[in-house]
Write an enzyme that holds these catalytic residues in place. Structure first.
Site, PDB file in Angstrom:
ATOM      1  N   THR A  15       0.793  -1.230   0.000  1.00  0.00           N
ATOM      2  CA  THR A  15       0.000   0.000   0.000  1.00  0.00           C
ATOM      3  C   THR A  15       0.823   1.276   0.000  1.00  0.00           C
ATOM      4  O   THR A  15       2.031   1.277   0.243  1.00  0.00           O
ATOM      5  CB  THR A  15      -1.010   0.096   1.171  1.00  0.00           C
ATOM      6  OG1 THR A  15      -0.310   0.222   2.396  1.00  0.00           O
ATOM      7  CG2 THR A  15      -1.921  -1.090   1.234  1.00  0.00           C
ATOM      8  N   THR A  30      -3.766   0.854  -2.962  1.00  0.00           N
ATOM      9  CA  THR A  30      -2.937  -0.341  -3.031  1.00  0.00           C
ATOM     10  C   THR A  30      -3.169  -1.162  -4.294  1.00  0.00           C
ATOM     11  O   THR A  30      -4.250  -1.128  -4.872  1.00  0.00           O
ATOM     12  CB  THR A  30      -3.201  -1.245  -1.809  1.00  0.00           C
ATOM     13  OG1 THR A  30      -2.304  -2.346  -1.806  1.00  0.00           O
ATOM     14  CG2 THR A  30      -4.625  -1.757  -1.810  1.00  0.00           C
ATOM     15  N   ASP A  81      -6.306 -11.419  -0.828  1.00  0.00           N
ATOM     16  CA  ASP A  81      -6.827 -11.002   0.473  1.00  0.00           C
ATOM     17  C   ASP A  81      -8.107 -11.740   0.858  1.00  0.00           C
ATOM     18  O   ASP A  81      -8.663 -11.494   1.927  1.00  0.00           O
ATOM     19  CB  ASP A  81      -7.075  -9.490   0.489  1.00  0.00           C
ATOM     20  CG  ASP A  81      -5.796  -8.710   0.726  1.00  0.00           C
ATOM     21  OD1 ASP A  81      -4.749  -9.335   0.912  1.00  0.00           O
ATOM     22  OD2 ASP A  81      -5.839  -7.461   0.717  1.00  0.00           O
ATOM     23  N   SER A  95      -6.817  -4.453   5.975  1.00  0.00           N
ATOM     24  CA  SER A  95      -6.241  -3.839   7.176  1.00  0.00           C
ATOM     25  C   SER A  95      -6.043  -2.330   7.013  1.00  0.00           C
ATOM     26  O   SER A  95      -5.596  -1.666   7.958  1.00  0.00           O
ATOM     27  CB  SER A  95      -4.874  -4.468   7.488  1.00  0.00           C
ATOM     28  OG  SER A  95      -4.989  -5.839   7.745  1.00  0.00           O
TER      29      SER A  95
END
Length: 584
Positions: free
Chosen positions: A402, A420, A444, A473
């Site tokens: 990111t 990202t 992810d 996250s």
């Protein structure tokens, strides 16, 4: 004026106070005037935007007119230029995001996704723009059953990109400058070349095998067979052509036009499943920002499927039960923080895309002070425990990478953006026809095939479904004190983001460290499984060495059982202790 962020010191000055920019810095804005605005940004800014120093660097960064902090000085200047032209903070955010995607393509770009939090100074409204990638229509829960590696690399790892759609949605609501104007600097960089800086070089060298294996990446980052290094000039002419089309036609060129058609063709020829229908169907989700009152402040962030705001809220509410800032200082305070982090990570893996799974109970728990108090009673000052003590049901999501930037304009409109393509250079594929780096955001998601005897099962709430968005996250935040803007914060580093943002928040806003100390203090991380404390021992890209003091490390070796220590020598969340700030 361009200056490294870490050279800031903290002093009380203007009544509207202290600002935080990125997870690695805290700034104060006071009374400097606007710089002069020229009619042609290219003529007057080309030298500055290509990274050549203009003035000596001061130790204090101050502005009364607005400020931009990105992880590349050229992009900070691009954002600041949009503010000088009369743009809203969102105008600056769009231009900055496009710029970062060109000059730091290993971390972000229009082939990926992002989260953006915007707070309007005039209305106090705070909105969350979810431009996270989605699973293609042809995706399925068991699509990686026979090849788990394809979840993380190659064209099958690509989610439907959302960044452009989200940037345009925010611009439609807040933008003041023309859409085309916001693209001009990035088009210039891609077409006329930009100087390779150390962060990009590090990633090119580290991922040499991947770059040489992909024709698109090789064409841009290893032209004529030689890997680009610092001070070389990088060109991405095909990306410039794509940006020109999007600047002229709007995002429809990408989602329902020539750019998208070329992208789909390249992806499918490489073995991917992206379709033109996937692009046409993509929708940005715009909601009120998630607000949480913690330790005397209000944090405004992304609701789930981001786990960042809820994760940080739970950690801070647990620590708040100690009743005093003194309780979280020193080695003992660090132990308490680590235990709170472990409990948080155990709970957060129950989250998933709320459009597909019911996460109401888990979201409520993570925001609840009474739930935090229950966890607090399980933390002991003289020991830690095996992972099963924390009641984690599912294996942890190991997201990556990111880029983050923060902006405040003259009216105190604030924007916090994390963007990202997931892993460095995403899935390791660059579309030759469009110059776009493909994300590997499908990595992810959890999948049923990720089962082994020595690990917890994968999280069903995060299993793949067509159109679903994977858990994240990313933690872009805007911080208020007594309903007044107090800071803008965020960071890069995948799973480490939540812990890093939390520690810098505690250092400055709770423990009262000046911004420089709050940023430079070495941090610790824990991923619950394995039961290992990661501590910072790293030399960042400007040569500064940051390391957790030995005395604090000895606390675990001598005073706490069942816990190992591991030196963290490299991480995306560690590299940018020196972000680049541009004043207005």
């Amino acid at each position: 004026m361009e200056t490294p962020l870490l050279n800031n010191t903290h002093k009380k000055s203007h009544a509207w106070g202290k600002f935080v920019f990125s997870v690695f810095a805290l700034l104060i804005i006071t009374g400097l005037a606007f710089g002069s605005t020229k009619t042609s940004w290219l003529v007057n800014n080309e030298q500055k935007l290509n990274g050549k120093p203009q003035v000596d660097v001061p130790e204090i960064v101050e502005s009364g007119r607005g400020i931009v902090a990105a992880d590349d000085r050229r992009c900070s200047e691009v954002g600041a230029l949009m503010l000088r032209l009369g743009g809203h903070a969102v105008d600056a955010a769009v231009a900055t995001a496009l710029c970062v995607g060109v000059v730091n393509p290993m971390a972000s770009g229009i082939g990926g996704g992002a989260f953006m939090v915007v707070r309007s100074a005039s209305t106090s409204e705070a909105l969350a723009f979810d431009m996270r990638e989605t699973a293609p229509l042809a995706a399925s829960e068991n699509m990686y059953e026979n090849n788990l590696a394809a979840k993380l690399s190659g064209p099958l790892s690509m989610g439907v990109p959302g960044e452009l759609a989200g940037l345009h949605e925010a611009w439609k609501k807040y933008g003041r400058l023309s859409w085309k104007t916001l693209f001009e600097p990035s088009i210039h960089f891609a077409e006329n070349g930009f100087e390779v800086l150390p962060y990009l070089e590090k990633n090119i060298l580290k991922h040499e095998k991947m770059i040489r294996a992909d024709p698109g990446l090789r064409q841009v980052f290893a032209p004529n067979g030689k890997l680009l290094q610092t001070k070389d000039i990088c060109y991405n002419v095909k990306l410039a052509e794509s940006l020109k089309a999007i600047a002229e036609q709007g995002p429809r060129a990408f989602y329902n036009g020539t750019v998208g058609m070329k992208l789909v063709k390249d992806v499918r020829e490489a073995g991917g499943i992206l379709t033109e229908e996937d692009l046409r169907n993509y929708k940005v989700k715009v909601t009120k920002a998630l607000a949480a009152d913690v330790m005397g402040y209000t944090i405004l962030g992304m609701p789930p499927l981001s786990s960042g705001t809820l994760g940080m809220t739970l950690i801070l509410n647990i620590l708040n039960n100690y009743g005093s800032p003194n309780a979280i200082e020193g080695s003992l305070g660090l132990h308490r923080l680590i235990e709170a982090m472990k409990h948080m990570f155990a709970v957060r893996m129950n989250l998933g895309d709320p459009a597909f799974v019911n996460i109401t109970k888990y979201s409520s728990d993570m925001a609840s002070t009474s739930f935090a108090e229950e966890i607090w009673h399980k933390i002991y000052d003289n020991t830690t425990f095996p992972p099963e003590y924390y009641l984690s049901r599912w294996s942890q999501l190991q997201d990556n990478g990111t880029s983050h930037f923060c902006i405040v304009d003259a009216e105190r409109n604030a924007v916090s953006v994390t963007t990202t393509v997931n892993y460095p250079f995403g899935g390791g594929v660059l579309s030759p026809s469009t110059g776009i780096v493909l994300n590997n955001e499908m990595g992810d998601f959890s999948t049923p095939a990720e089962v082994s005897p020595d690990s917890l099962p994968p999280d069903p709430a995060n299993f793949i479904q067509p159109g679903k968005r994977p858990l994240s996250s990313m933690t872009p935040l805007i911080i208020l004190k007594d309903d007044q803007l107090a800071g803008v914060v965020g960071g890069s580093g995948g799973m480490n983001i939540i812990s890093a943002v939390t520690q810098v928040f505690l250092n400055h806003f709770v423990l009262g460290m000046d911004p420089l100390t709050a940023v430079q203090s070495a941090r610790v991380y824990h991923k619950l499984i394995p039961n290992v404390v990661l501590y910072e021992n790293v030399t960042v890209i400007d040569g500064e060495h940051i390391e957790l003091p030995k005395g604090r490390r000895l606390f675990w070796r001598r005073g706490v059982t069942n816990c190992s220590l591991l030196k963290l020598e490299q991480s995306a969340s560690l590299l940018f202790r020196h972000l680049k700030v541009q004043l207005i």
